[in-house]
Design an enzyme around this catalytic site. Structure first.
Site, short mmCIF file in Angstrom:
data_model
loop_
_atom_site.label_atom_id
_atom_site.label_comp_id
_atom_site.label_asym_id
_atom_site.label_seq_id
_atom_site.Cartn_x
_atom_site.Cartn_y
_atom_site.Cartn_z
N SER A 78 0.81 -1.20 0.00
CA SER A 78 0.00 0.00 0.00
C SER A 78 0.85 1.26 0.00
CB SER A 78 -0.89 0.01 1.24
OG SER A 78 -0.07 0.14 2.39
N LYS A 79 0.18 2.34 -0.24
CA LYS A 79 0.77 3.66 -0.35
C LYS A 79 1.71 4.05 0.78
CE LYS A 79 -2.58 6.16 -2.63
NZ LYS A 79 -3.46 7.17 -3.04
N ARG A 80 1.34 3.68 1.96
CA ARG A 80 2.08 4.16 3.13
C ARG A 80 3.56 3.86 3.10
NH1 ARG A 80 -0.36 6.14 7.33
NH2 ARG A 80 1.42 5.63 8.63
N HIS A 81 3.95 2.86 2.32
CA HIS A 81 5.36 2.45 2.33
C HIS A 81 6.13 2.86 1.08
CE1 HIS A 81 4.82 -0.17 5.92
NE2 HIS A 81 3.58 -0.17 5.49
#
Length: 481
Positions: free
Chosen positions: A255-258
RNA sequence: GCACCGUUCGUCUAGAGGUUAGGACACCGCUCUUUCACAGCGGUAACACGGGUUCGAGUCCCGUACGGUGUACCA
């Protein structure tokens, strides 16, 4: 004839994980001389994003994943957008109601929520309770007809046989068995008349004569429902292959967070499409050879489902960078120069003649990861206005009389003829340094700094050679004056 | 909670009963380089655990642990 499909929903940009799923479908189809189909699954009208279809097709095309059938290219099994197949799903859904494989249900969202709360409080798995909710069976035929006549909101649910086990074979995972009692009475047709994914994908896969369903592992738990649907329709189910997920460093679904996860982000960052494809192909699959670099055709030649790994794969950005650098070093410099030209122009550089740019790339590419890194890494080759030197460096260089003498001597001896010959260049540098009583190390480094305003770069001789005597001299003059 | 899927170096993986458990990225050395890098060489580093089966188990079976996914009128 092998027929596979990639079926994204148009809710945004193309995810890197989706690219891999699409790629595996594409490689599998090409490997078998089959057909690769693009189908748009836009049955959730609330999540539709304008322009997403075009955006995703562009990302796919950028990566070299193309389709033989789809909304953008046509085909004999269209339409390829589910919202344009609306009537079909209702027809098939009703067919199931008539044959007793599906039924009407009238529960509201609130009633369903309450049911789940009750079940969780009782410690049982949340699952539609056919015997206590408001549906065809509890209400009776008469009441059901009455509600339908007055157009009461309703859905169609799959009547899952509670007794038998559902079993199917997955090409990657082997045999999977799920007890019927574990499977939910999935909604097939929503109250807005649209089908859910489950109904639509089964109907379309059958109608489009899909032979292999290659999709992400997140679909594995709902596959039994699909198998049940094929059985209810009396259709032969396609072969299933659930590919492992691509993971964040903490092993959760990527996901985006990483970091970047959209294909367009990778493109914007400067990754080459063939490098990204190469990397992503090897993330969860490999041909068991001691090599890492594969062109698309080589991937096609080697791709088989039985070599897809079963466990999820953590996406290694570092290795991707390495791979991109590998591609950067292998590509044709003239072509790279062409690709770099626009950004050089945008940056306002004066020296950007294509063959010259190609030589700069040739000289510097071993030291960078992205092609565009060269724009800044080699700024002193493209432009004559150098990056500002920090005060301390400038002062210590200027204050070194011996160095100034050596640089002056070097400047006076410099010519294109000298630069054309490595030995002559070395001779001049040596003579200049020695005459001023300087060790070579105390001369070459400052020389680089004075001419390029940087302390790292390619070998100095080819660098100066590329610059030419004239540009070198004017930079030395600027320093000496 | 329940269901399903999974588990070999930090990461991606090879391995389909007998291997000094191989490669790649990353990391650390050395060499080369009058810089940085590239390249070359070398190094650290893995079979989750416990039971079986077998002469022999990373490989087969069963448990356990851990992780992931799913559990929507989303796909």
């Amino acid at each position: 004839m092998v027929r596979v499909r990639f079926a994204p929903s148009p809710t945004g940009f193309l995810h890197i994980g989706s690219l891999r799923t699409a790629l595996y479908n594409f490689l599998f189809a090409r490997h078998h001389g089959g057909v690769c189909i693009l189908r748009i699954e836009d049955t959730d009208r609330t999540r539709f994003v304008e322009g997403a279809i075009e955006e995703q097709i562009n990302s796919l095309a950028w990566a070299g994943v193309t389709f033989d059938e789809g909304p953008h290219v046509g085909g004999n099994y269209g339409p390829y957008v589910q919202s344009e197949r609306f009537d079909l799903y209702r027809t098939y859904g009703m067919q199931l109601v008539e044959s007793g494989h599906a039924y009407y249900a009238f529960d509201t969202a609130e009633e369903l929520d309450a049911m789940r709360v009750r079940q969780q409080a009782a410690g049982i798995a949340p699952k539609y309770d056919r015997s206590s909710m408001r549906n065809q069976y509890t209400l009776g035929e008469q009441e059901t007809q009455r509600l339908l006549a007055e157009a009461a909101p309703h859905v169609i649910r799959l009547k899952v046989p509670l007794t038998a086990d559902v079993r199917f074979h997955d090409e990657i995972r082997g045999d999977v068995v799920v007890a019927g009692r574990e499977i939910d009475d999935q909604i097939l047709l929503k109250s807005d008349g649209f089908p859910t994914y489950h109904l639509a994908n089964v109907v379309d896969d059958h109608l489009m004569e899909i032979t292999h369903v290659i999709r992400a592992e997140e679909w594995l738990p709902s596959t039994p429902k699909h198998v049940l649907l094929y059985e209810a329709f009396g259709w032969k189910a396609p072969t299933f292959a659930h590919v492992p997920l691509m993971l964040n460093p903490d092993r959760t679904k990527m996901s985006k967070r990483h970091g970047d996860v959209m294909v367009r982000d990778f493109a914007a960052k400067g990754y080459f499409p063939d490098a990204l494809v190469n990397f992503v192909a090897l993330c969860g699959w490999n041909p068991a050879e001691d090599r890492e670099i594969y062109a698309m055709q080589e991937l096609i030649d080697r791709f088989t489902l039985d070599r897809v790994h079963r466990a999820g794969a953590v996406f290694d950005y570092k290795k991707l960078e390495w791979m991109n650098a590998e591609y950067l070093r292998a590509k044709d410099c003239a072509a790279l120069a062409n690709a770099l030209l626009p950004s050089l122009e945008a940056a306002g550089y004066t020296h950007r003649e294509p063959t010259y740019v190609a030589r700069v790339i040739e000289l510097l590419r071993e030291r960078v990861t992205f092609l565009h890194d060269i724009t800044t890494f080699g700024d002193y080759l493209f432009g004559d206005t150098l990056a500002a030197l920090d005060q301390a460096t400038e002062a210590s260089l200027q204050g070194d009389a011996a160095l100034r003498a050596a640089l002056a001597a070097f400047r006076d001896g410099l010519s294109d003829d000298i630069l054309a010959d490595a030995d002559a260049f070395k001779g001049l540098a040596k003579a200049s340094a020695e005459a001023a009583g300087l060790a070579m190390g105390k001369f070459m480094k400052p020389l680089r700094v004075v001419v390029t305003h940087r302390d790292v770069g390619a070998d100095l001789h080819p660098t100066l050679q590329l610059l030419g005597a004239e540009r070198c001299k004017s930079r030395l003059d600027a320093f000496l004056s």
